[in-house]
Design an enzyme around this catalytic site. Structure first.
Site, short mmCIF file in Angstrom:
data_model
loop_
_atom_site.label_atom_id
_atom_site.label_comp_id
_atom_site.label_asym_id
_atom_site.label_seq_id
_atom_site.Cartn_x
_atom_site.Cartn_y
_atom_site.Cartn_z
N HIS A 155 4.72 50.93 -19.24
CA HIS A 155 6.20 50.86 -19.31
C HIS A 155 6.86 52.03 -18.57
O HIS A 155 7.96 51.90 -18.05
CB HIS A 155 6.64 50.82 -20.78
N SER A 166 15.58 46.45 -18.23
CA SER A 166 14.87 47.72 -18.44
C SER A 166 15.20 48.78 -17.40
O SER A 166 14.94 48.60 -16.22
CB SER A 166 13.35 47.50 -18.39
N MET A 178 9.32 39.43 -18.89
CA MET A 178 9.37 39.03 -20.30
C MET A 178 10.79 38.70 -20.76
O MET A 178 11.12 38.84 -21.93
CB MET A 178 8.80 40.16 -21.17
N SER A 179 11.63 38.29 -19.84
CA SER A 179 13.04 38.05 -20.23
C SER A 179 13.63 36.93 -19.37
O SER A 179 12.91 36.15 -18.74
CB SER A 179 13.85 39.33 -20.03
N HIS A 215 16.58 50.59 -22.93
CA HIS A 215 17.66 49.63 -23.23
C HIS A 215 18.66 50.34 -24.16
O HIS A 215 18.39 50.52 -25.34
CB HIS A 215 17.11 48.38 -23.92
N TYR A 264 9.61 39.06 -27.58
CA TYR A 264 8.45 39.81 -28.11
C TYR A 264 8.85 40.82 -29.19
O TYR A 264 7.99 41.33 -29.90
CB TYR A 264 7.67 40.52 -26.98
N GLU A 265 10.14 41.11 -29.31
CA GLU A 265 10.58 42.02 -30.37
C GLU A 265 10.63 41.32 -31.72
O GLU A 265 10.92 41.94 -32.74
CB GLU A 265 11.95 42.60 -30.01
N HIS A 274 14.49 40.91 -26.67
CA HIS A 274 13.42 40.07 -26.11
C HIS A 274 12.73 39.27 -27.23
O HIS A 274 12.69 39.70 -28.37
CB HIS A 274 12.35 40.93 -25.43
N ALA A 276 13.45 43.83 -14.95
CA ALA A 276 12.32 44.56 -14.36
C ALA A 276 11.16 43.57 -14.35
O ALA A 276 10.95 42.86 -15.33
CB ALA A 276 11.99 45.76 -15.23
N ASN A 330 6.52 47.23 -10.53
CA ASN A 330 5.07 47.46 -10.40
C ASN A 330 4.47 46.25 -9.71
O ASN A 330 5.02 45.15 -9.79
CB ASN A 330 4.43 47.65 -11.78
N1 HPA Z 1 4.59 41.97 -16.32
C1 HPA Z 1 5.48 41.53 -17.23
N2 HPA Z 1 6.65 42.09 -17.42
C2 HPA Z 1 6.98 43.13 -16.65
C3 HPA Z 1 6.10 43.64 -15.68
C4 HPA Z 1 4.84 43.03 -15.51
O1 HPA Z 1 4.01 43.43 -14.68
N3 HPA Z 1 6.74 44.68 -15.09
C5 HPA Z 1 7.95 44.79 -15.67
N4 HPA Z 1 8.10 43.86 -16.61
#
Ligand code: HPA
Length: 307
Positions: A280, A58, A242-243, A89, A113-114, A111, A141, A266
């Site tokens: 995001h 990301s 998530m990857s 992406h 989740y997609e 991903h 990320a 974050n």
């Molecule tokens: N959680 C899950 N996936 C992420 C996060 C998060 O805080 N930040 C970037 N991708």
């Protein structure tokens, strides 16, 4: 694509679980010839022979725009390749030269989740293997779970926790192609020690904050609750995302060397009364700090790639 017949039991089991469909959307499993077809398309577009694969997560895809002698192959042109649907992406495979190495860089990834199956998510890794790539460097990320981590920090994965894998979402489930790799894959040394050591040296020389830690992979797409973050911390996770974990499994299955790095976009929220919410946009904004740091480390690695 070809139907992989004779595995109805596996399919029934996975649909009973409801989480781990082994087939792609049209009810088929990928086979070797599907990876070969995709690799042929890519070979037809460039004379370069990549040996190192980069997966740029990301907001991290801009590095690929700097490759020399580059050829851009949109994912949409490659048969079987999953499209990246998420903002940040770009959806291209870029083959070109970086620091004397020929690399194939994925600008963005698909991903779980997609709605893709773990097998579809990892299709590009197997195509890279078909292309002759021996090492893959993945980036993601991630949220910082370790209280010492700050936005903009990098973390080398020394290990991971595959939470979706523990409920049956693992790309290696289903029939095993013995020509590709062994049925049971050791994961005690998934993240190449020499590549990690070299990355740590480069970071030290350049004053870049680079932690080593454990990435906890979740399915998403919702960010974690504070209770889940506290749970991940207890389990030993330092970053969460998530990857990556599925791609690492498939790369190791195929005998590829793996390095992976999280960019902390974050700080994961671990208390319900914090008034904060992860989004995001902050993930993409933090990429601006992360990209130059990651670029320095990746270029340093490629310049002197450990054998
Ligand atoms: N959680 C899950 N996936 C992420 C996060 C998060 O805080 N930040 C970037 N991708």
């Amino acid at each position: 694509m070809t139907v992989f017949s004779g595995h109805a039991a596996a399919r029934d089991f996975s649909s009973a679980l409801g989480v781990a469909k082994l087939e792609n959307r049209s009810g088929e499993l990928h086979q070797r010839q599907d990876y070969q077809r995709a690799a042929d398309l890519i070979r037809g577009r460039t004379d370069l022979q990549p040996t190192i694969g980069l997966v740029l997560g990301s907001g991290l895809g801009t590095l690929a725009d700097t490759l020399g002698r580059r050829t851009i192959v949109p994912y949409a042109d490659i048969p079987g390749w999953p499209q990246a649907t998420v903002h940040g992406h770009q959806g291209n495979l870029v083959v070109g030269e970086l620091e004397g190495q020929i690399v194939a860089a994925q600008q963005g990834r698909a991903h779980f989740y997609e709605g893709y199956t773990p097998q579809q998510v990892t299709f590009p890794i197997r195509v890279m293997k078909e292309l002759g790539i021996h090492s893959v460097i993945l980036t993601n990320a991630a949220g910082g779970v370790n209280p010492a981590y700050r936005v903009g920090d990098l973390m080398l994965l020394e290990d991971h926790i595959n939470l979706p894998g523990m409920v049956g979402a693992n790309p290696l489930m289903g029939p095993n192609d013995d020509d590709m790799g062994e049925r049971f894959v050791g994961m005690a040394q998934a993240y190449d020690r020499h590549l990690r050591q070299r990355a740590l040296e480069i970071a030290r020389e350049r004053n870049i904050p680079l932690h080593s830690g454990v990435y906890c992979g979740l399915s998403g797409p919702a960010f974690e609750t504070p209770a889940e973050i506290r749970m991940i911390r207890v389990l030993g996770g330092d970053t969460v995302g998530m990857s990556t974990v599925h791609e690492v499994l498939v790369a190791r299955h195929a005998g590829m060397r793996v390095m992976a790095c999280s960019g902390v976009t974050n700080v994961a929220i671990d208390a319900v009364d914090s008034n904060l919410e992860t989004n995001h946009l902050e993930v993409l904004e933090a990429a601006e700090i992360i990209v130059p740091r990651l670029t320095t480390i990746l270029k340093g690695l490629l310049r002197n790639f450990p054998t």
